[in-house]
Motif scaffolding. Structure first.
Motif, PDB file in Angstrom:
ATOM      1  N   THR A   1       3.567  13.805  -0.698  1.00  0.00           N
ATOM      2  CA  THR A   1       2.566  14.819  -0.988  1.00  0.00           C
ATOM      3  C   THR A   1       1.367  14.091  -1.580  1.00  0.00           C
ATOM      4  OG1 THR A   1       3.313  15.251  -3.249  1.00  0.00           O
ATOM      5  CG2 THR A   1       4.296  16.608  -1.479  1.00  0.00           C
ATOM      6  N   ILE A   2       0.211  14.706  -1.520  1.00  0.00           N
ATOM      7  CA  ILE A   2      -0.968  14.096  -2.142  1.00  0.00           C
ATOM      8  C   ILE A   2      -0.748  13.910  -3.644  1.00  0.00           C
ATOM      9  CG2 ILE A   2      -3.402  14.436  -2.704  1.00  0.00           C
ATOM     10  CD1 ILE A   2      -3.043  13.554   0.146  1.00  0.00           C
ATOM     11  N   PRO A   3      -0.253  14.924  -4.384  1.00  0.00           N
ATOM     12  CA  PRO A   3      -0.009  14.703  -5.824  1.00  0.00           C
ATOM     13  C   PRO A   3       0.955  13.554  -6.097  1.00  0.00           C
ATOM     14  CG  PRO A   3      -0.015  17.050  -5.336  1.00  0.00           C
ATOM     15  CD  PRO A   3      -0.048  16.344  -4.018  1.00  0.00           C
ATOM     16  N   ALA A   4       1.982  13.407  -5.254  1.00  0.00           N
ATOM     17  CA  ALA A   4       2.939  12.319  -5.464  1.00  0.00           C
ATOM     18  C   ALA A   4       2.260  10.962  -5.268  1.00  0.00           C
ATOM     19  CB  ALA A   4       4.118  12.467  -4.505  1.00  0.00           C
ATOM     20  N   LEU A   5       1.387  10.862  -4.287  1.00  0.00           N
ATOM     21  CA  LEU A   5       0.686   9.606  -4.056  1.00  0.00           C
ATOM     22  C   LEU A   5      -0.284   9.307  -5.194  1.00  0.00           C
ATOM     23  CD1 LEU A   5       0.037   7.174  -2.289  1.00  0.00           C
ATOM     24  CD2 LEU A   5      -1.600   8.602  -1.046  1.00  0.00           C
ATOM     25  N   LEU A   6      -1.015  10.308  -5.647  1.00  0.00           N
ATOM     26  CA  LEU A   6      -1.953  10.101  -6.754  1.00  0.00           C
ATOM     27  C   LEU A   6      -1.214   9.647  -8.011  1.00  0.00           C
ATOM     28  CD1 LEU A   6      -4.357  13.171  -6.346  1.00  0.00           C
ATOM     29  CD2 LEU A   6      -4.698  10.824  -5.555  1.00  0.00           C
ATOM     30  N   ALA A   7      -0.077  10.268  -8.276  1.00  0.00           N
ATOM     31  CA  ALA A   7       0.709   9.885  -9.456  1.00  0.00           C
ATOM     32  C   ALA A   7       1.211   8.445  -9.332  1.00  0.00           C
ATOM     33  CB  ALA A   7       1.879  10.851  -9.628  1.00  0.00           C
ATOM     34  N   ALA A   8       1.603   8.060  -8.129  1.00  0.00           N
ATOM     35  CA  ALA A   8       2.096   6.694  -7.928  1.00  0.00           C
ATOM     36  C   ALA A   8       0.979   5.675  -8.132  1.00  0.00           C
ATOM     37  CB  ALA A   8       2.694   6.561  -6.528  1.00  0.00           C
TER      38      ALA A   8
ATOM     39  N   ALA B  58       0.239   0.262 -12.441  1.00  0.00           N
ATOM     40  CA  ALA B  58       0.214  -0.893 -13.345  1.00  0.00           C
ATOM     41  C   ALA B  58       1.617  -1.271 -13.789  1.00  0.00           C
ATOM     42  CB  ALA B  58      -0.664  -0.582 -14.559  1.00  0.00           C
ATOM     43  N   SER B  59       2.513  -0.283 -13.823  1.00  0.00           N
ATOM     44  CA  SER B  59       3.878  -0.560 -14.280  1.00  0.00           C
ATOM     45  C   SER B  59       4.921  -0.442 -13.178  1.00  0.00           C
ATOM     46  CB  SER B  59       4.252   0.411 -15.413  1.00  0.00           C
ATOM     47  OG  SER B  59       4.152   1.757 -14.965  1.00  0.00           O
ATOM     48  N   LYS B  60       4.542   0.170 -12.051  1.00  0.00           N
ATOM     49  CA  LYS B  60       5.512   0.380 -10.986  1.00  0.00           C
ATOM     50  C   LYS B  60       4.802   0.278  -9.639  1.00  0.00           C
ATOM     51  CE  LYS B  60       8.921   3.736  -9.319  1.00  0.00           C
ATOM     52  NZ  LYS B  60       9.492   5.096  -9.534  1.00  0.00           N
ATOM     53  N   PRO B  61       5.226  -0.613  -8.747  1.00  0.00           N
ATOM     54  CA  PRO B  61       4.546  -0.779  -7.462  1.00  0.00           C
ATOM     55  C   PRO B  61       4.543   0.515  -6.648  1.00  0.00           C
ATOM     56  CG  PRO B  61       6.118  -2.548  -7.852  1.00  0.00           C
ATOM     57  CD  PRO B  61       6.379  -1.511  -8.901  1.00  0.00           C
ATOM     58  N   VAL B  62       3.529   0.689  -5.825  1.00  0.00           N
ATOM     59  CA  VAL B  62       3.448   1.847  -4.925  1.00  0.00           C
ATOM     60  C   VAL B  62       4.187   1.478  -3.639  1.00  0.00           C
ATOM     61  CG1 VAL B  62       1.931   3.403  -3.653  1.00  0.00           C
ATOM     62  CG2 VAL B  62       1.231   2.518  -5.890  1.00  0.00           C
ATOM     63  N   ARG B  63       5.350   2.095  -3.445  1.00  0.00           N
ATOM     64  CA  ARG B  63       6.148   1.841  -2.244  1.00  0.00           C
ATOM     65  C   ARG B  63       6.019   3.038  -1.302  1.00  0.00           C
ATOM     66  NH1 ARG B  63      10.972   2.288  -2.871  1.00  0.00           N
ATOM     67  NH2 ARG B  63      11.087   3.055  -5.017  1.00  0.00           N
ATOM     68  N   LEU B  64       5.733   2.757  -0.051  1.00  0.00           N
ATOM     69  CA  LEU B  64       5.522   3.813   0.932  1.00  0.00           C
ATOM     70  C   LEU B  64       6.483   3.663   2.100  1.00  0.00           C
ATOM     71  CD1 LEU B  64       1.607   3.772   1.205  1.00  0.00           C
ATOM     72  CD2 LEU B  64       3.017   5.136  -0.352  1.00  0.00           C
TER      73      LEU B  64
ATOM     74  N   ILE C  98       2.324  -1.659  -1.744  1.00  0.00           N
ATOM     75  CA  ILE C  98       0.889  -1.916  -1.820  1.00  0.00           C
ATOM     76  C   ILE C  98       0.584  -2.795  -3.022  1.00  0.00           C
ATOM     77  CG2 ILE C  98      -1.376  -0.850  -2.143  1.00  0.00           C
ATOM     78  CD1 ILE C  98      -0.452   1.488  -0.537  1.00  0.00           C
ATOM     79  N   PRO C  99      -0.073  -3.926  -2.808  1.00  0.00           N
ATOM     80  CA  PRO C  99      -0.370  -4.853  -3.916  1.00  0.00           C
ATOM     81  C   PRO C  99      -1.554  -4.364  -4.753  1.00  0.00           C
ATOM     82  CG  PRO C  99      -1.283  -5.712  -1.866  1.00  0.00           C
ATOM     83  CD  PRO C  99      -0.541  -4.453  -1.508  1.00  0.00           C
ATOM     84  N   TYR C 100      -1.287  -3.375  -5.602  1.00  0.00           N
ATOM     85  CA  TYR C 100      -2.343  -2.822  -6.447  1.00  0.00           C
ATOM     86  C   TYR C 100      -1.744  -2.501  -7.804  1.00  0.00           C
ATOM     87  CZ  TYR C 100      -5.987   0.329  -8.187  1.00  0.00           C
ATOM     88  OH  TYR C 100      -6.971   0.920  -8.944  1.00  0.00           O
ATOM     89  N   GLN C 101      -2.426  -2.941  -8.834  1.00  0.00           N
ATOM     90  CA  GLN C 101      -2.020  -2.627 -10.199  1.00  0.00           C
ATOM     91  C   GLN C 101      -3.265  -2.170 -10.959  1.00  0.00           C
ATOM     92  OE1 GLN C 101      -0.175  -6.427 -11.312  1.00  0.00           O
ATOM     93  NE2 GLN C 101       1.814  -5.396 -11.359  1.00  0.00           N
ATOM     94  N   GLY C 102      -3.451  -0.886 -10.992  1.00  0.00           N
ATOM     95  CA  GLY C 102      -4.640  -0.352 -11.650  1.00  0.00           C
ATOM     96  C   GLY C 102      -4.480   1.123 -11.932  1.00  0.00           C
TER      97      GLY C 102
END
Length: 641
Positions: free
Chosen positions: A582-589, A594-600, A613-617
């Motif tokens: 969901t869009i909210p789930a992606l925004l929350a991820a 910064a503490s947990k990688p975004v896995r899709l 996704i290599p992003y920590q911000g």
């Protein structure tokens, strides 16, 4: 020596010969190119004997078919060439499709003759006109079904350049045309052309040149309203509203007052109007597409969403469209870049100064919308933040400068661009806003705030009141006029913007005006509306993608985090960190990255895979912020004159 080894040595010898440039030329061997046919007649500025008659039937709404009957006085016997317009003035590109013309039947003095399409130019038709002939008669159809719902029972749009052929060998301004238009019943027509009626469906237009006719399309709607902004003016301006539903025509007195202020502020900036009257035609429809506007000297086409007039607060990203098209009366129609002007609709044009034609017009759209109250100051800053973020994140600047982007209209029109930020497409709009902000701020620097771009506009775009004449300009004319206001090496200043591969040069105007681009975790209302209009969640400035509510990836930022993870446009995200997408789930991820990688979990071409996704911000949304200790040259620019 074995057979295979011998063949290998022979192949290697041939390869070395090819690489060395020897023994590969085939001069005089093989096919020879066929000779090209004779060139088509060149356009000449000369008198045309007689008048073209054009009868357009815009009544077949079931099939969206325009039927055309045209008469052309014979000018000479022999080969006569008729052209279908290809290069549409406001698109700066060969965007009209000859495939939409069908059923062409030609008669000369009542007897049918054959026509032959030119073997090189598909938009040209050859007729062998016999001696002593008087009149060429044409009958054909314009098939509009693929052209944005131009012909419907409740709304009709007549782009004249799509419903006519014209003789080669003349400037279009030298070809007189008397047009008649038949519309479906119960429609109210709007156009800047003068006409009379023989009945409630048939319009007879006062004869004009072909140039004037094509510059004045007709809109007609079953729900219509006309608001004259300045009834006592010698050169009146009106809002012509058309809608699919009567309720969409509502426009509050406050909004009308904003439109009146827009007109006053525009005249204050540019001086005498180059038109005799002006119709801002505004279609309010979610069916007519595409959105946006088209400029003309005495009218503007403004295609806006159905709710624009009734709920302007929800249209923050469309608030300067009418201003943009109005400014084009000065910058675009009365004054036009020399390489963009053409004597016909079939001669290629150049766009080297589109950063002036479109870029400065876009700049004035932002400024005049603020001065007229169409946007408040914060909304204007938020819109400029969108411009700046878009410009800053177009990585294609590394290989393609702004000057080259002025060619985009010619070769990209009608073609999908998969990697918008890397390929760059018509960046002279948003980047032009920042370029001219830099020019304004630099003028103020040099003149100790005594001169600004208002002074340039009033000098450079000065026109005889209601003159209806086009003047052309060149790069040297721009530099000369700027130098008159404040002496400097303006050619070098402008070329730095046009040729640079450094985003700092593109954003220099913000800093010179006392502002900078920043990012926060909270989007502006302008940003939210931009997302809603595009139908996506815009994460360009964090993980580098735009995605819709079904998980379809609409775009991916070149070499951004999502790109480096392997995502591409067209993929579909099905899960985020193990949960259904969901869009909210992606925004929350993203916010927690910064503490947990975004896995899709992603599917593309029926293949499913997981990526990280290599992003920590955090979430990142553009805003403008003052640079402490600097002179603010932006807010004074936005104040009403």
């Amino acid at each position: 020596m074995g057979k295979h080894l011998l063949l290998g040595l022979q192949a290697g010898t041939l390869a070395l010969a090819w690489l060395s440039g020897t023994a590969v030329a085939q001069v005089g061997a093989g096919p020879v190119a066929a000779a090209l046919p004779p060139a088509l007649p060149a356009a000449q500025d000369r008198a045309f004997n007689g008048r073209i008659g054009l009868d357009v039937q815009a009544v077949d709404t079931d099939h969206q078919v325009f039927s055309v009957h045209e008469t052309i006085p014979v000018q000479q016997a022999g080969d006569t060439v008729l052209l279908y317009p290809q290069w549409e003035t406001a698109s700066h590109a060969p965007t009209a499709s000859i495939a939409d013309l069908a059923g062409l039947v030609v008669q000369v003095d009542g007897a049918r003759i054959d026509w032959t399409r030119d073997p090189v130019n598909m938009y040209a038709f050859h007729l062998d006109v016999p001696k002593g002939a008087h009149t060429i008669t044409l009958d054909f159809q314009f098939l509009a079904a693929a052209n944005a719902n131009l012909l419907r029972p409740e709304m009709v749009v007549v782009p004249w350049q799509r419903v006519l052929l014209y003789p080669a060998g003349w400037y279009v301004r030298d070809l007189p045309v008397a047009a008649t238009l038949v519309l479906p019943p119960a429609l109210t027509p709007f156009t800047s052309l003068a006409f009379t009626r023989s009945d409630d469906r048939t319009l007879h237009f006062q004869p004009v040149s072909l140039e004037q006719l094509v510059d004045a399309p007709v809109y007609a709607g079953s729900h219509a309203r006309r608001i004259v902004l300045d009834p006592q003016a010698a050169q009146p301006v009106a809002l012509d509203l058309l809608a699919d539903h009567a309720s969409d025509l509502a426009m509050s007195p406050a909004e009308v007052a904003h439109m009146q202020a827009l007109l006053a502020q525009t005249l204050q900036t540019f001086g005498a109007a180059p038109y005799r009257h002006y119709d801002a035609i505004i279609s309010l429809s979610d069916v007519l597409s595409p959105g946006g506007g088209t400029e003309h000297l005495q009218e503007g086409e403004n295609n806006l969403p159905a709710g624009y007039a009734d709920d302007p607060a929800s249209q923050l990203n469309n608030r300067d469209l009418i201003a943009h098209e109005l400014v084009h009366a000065w910058n675009g129609r009365a004054h036009e870049p020399a390489d963009l002007w053409s004597p016909t609709y079939n001669q290629p044009v150049g766009g080297s100064l589109l950063w002036v034609y479109e870029g400065q017009t876009e700049f004035w759209g932002r400024v005049l919308a603020a001065r007229a109250g169409l946007r408040n100051t914060q909304e204007t800053l938020d819109k400029l933040a969108l411009d700046a973020a878009l410009v800053a994140h177009h990585s294609g600047r590394a290989w393609k400068n702004l000057q080259d982007s002025t060619n985009d209209a010619i070769y990209m029109a009608g073609h999908r661009v998969a990697w918008r930020d890397w390929q760059r497409r018509e960046d002279y709009y948003p980047e032009g806003v920042l370029l001219w902000l830099d020019v304004d701020a630099h003028l103020r620097e040099l003149s100790h705030d005594a001169r600004g771009l208002d002074d340039f506009a009033r000098r450079f775009f000065a026109s005889p009141a209601g003159g209806l004449l086009t003047q052309t300009y060149r790069f040297e004319d721009i530099c000369s006029n700027l130098n008159t206001l404040a002496a400097d090496d303006w050619a070098q200043f402008l070329q730095r913007h046009l040729r640079s591969h450094d985003e700092r040069d593109a954003l220099a105007g913000l800093a010179r005006a006392g502002w900078k681009l920043i990012y926060t975790e909270v989007p502006t209302e302008t940003f939210r509306q931009d997302e809603a209009e595009a139908g996506v969640s815009n994460l360009d400035y964090s993980i580098g993608l735009q995605i819709d509510e079904r998980g379809r990836v609409a775009s991916v930022a070149w070499d951004g985090p999502a790109f480096r993870a392997g995502l591409a446009p067209g993929a579909r995200v099905t899960a985020v960190n193990g949960q259904a997408f969901t869009i909210p789930a992606l925004l929350a991820a993203v916010q927690a990255s910064a503490s947990k990688p975004v896995r899709l979990q992603v599917t593309k071409d029926d293949n499913a895979h997981e990526l990280s996704i290599p992003y920590q911000g955090s979430l990142q949304y553009p805003h403008l912020e003052r640079i402490a200790g600097t002179v603010d040259r932006l807010l004074p620019l936005l104040q009403a004159r």
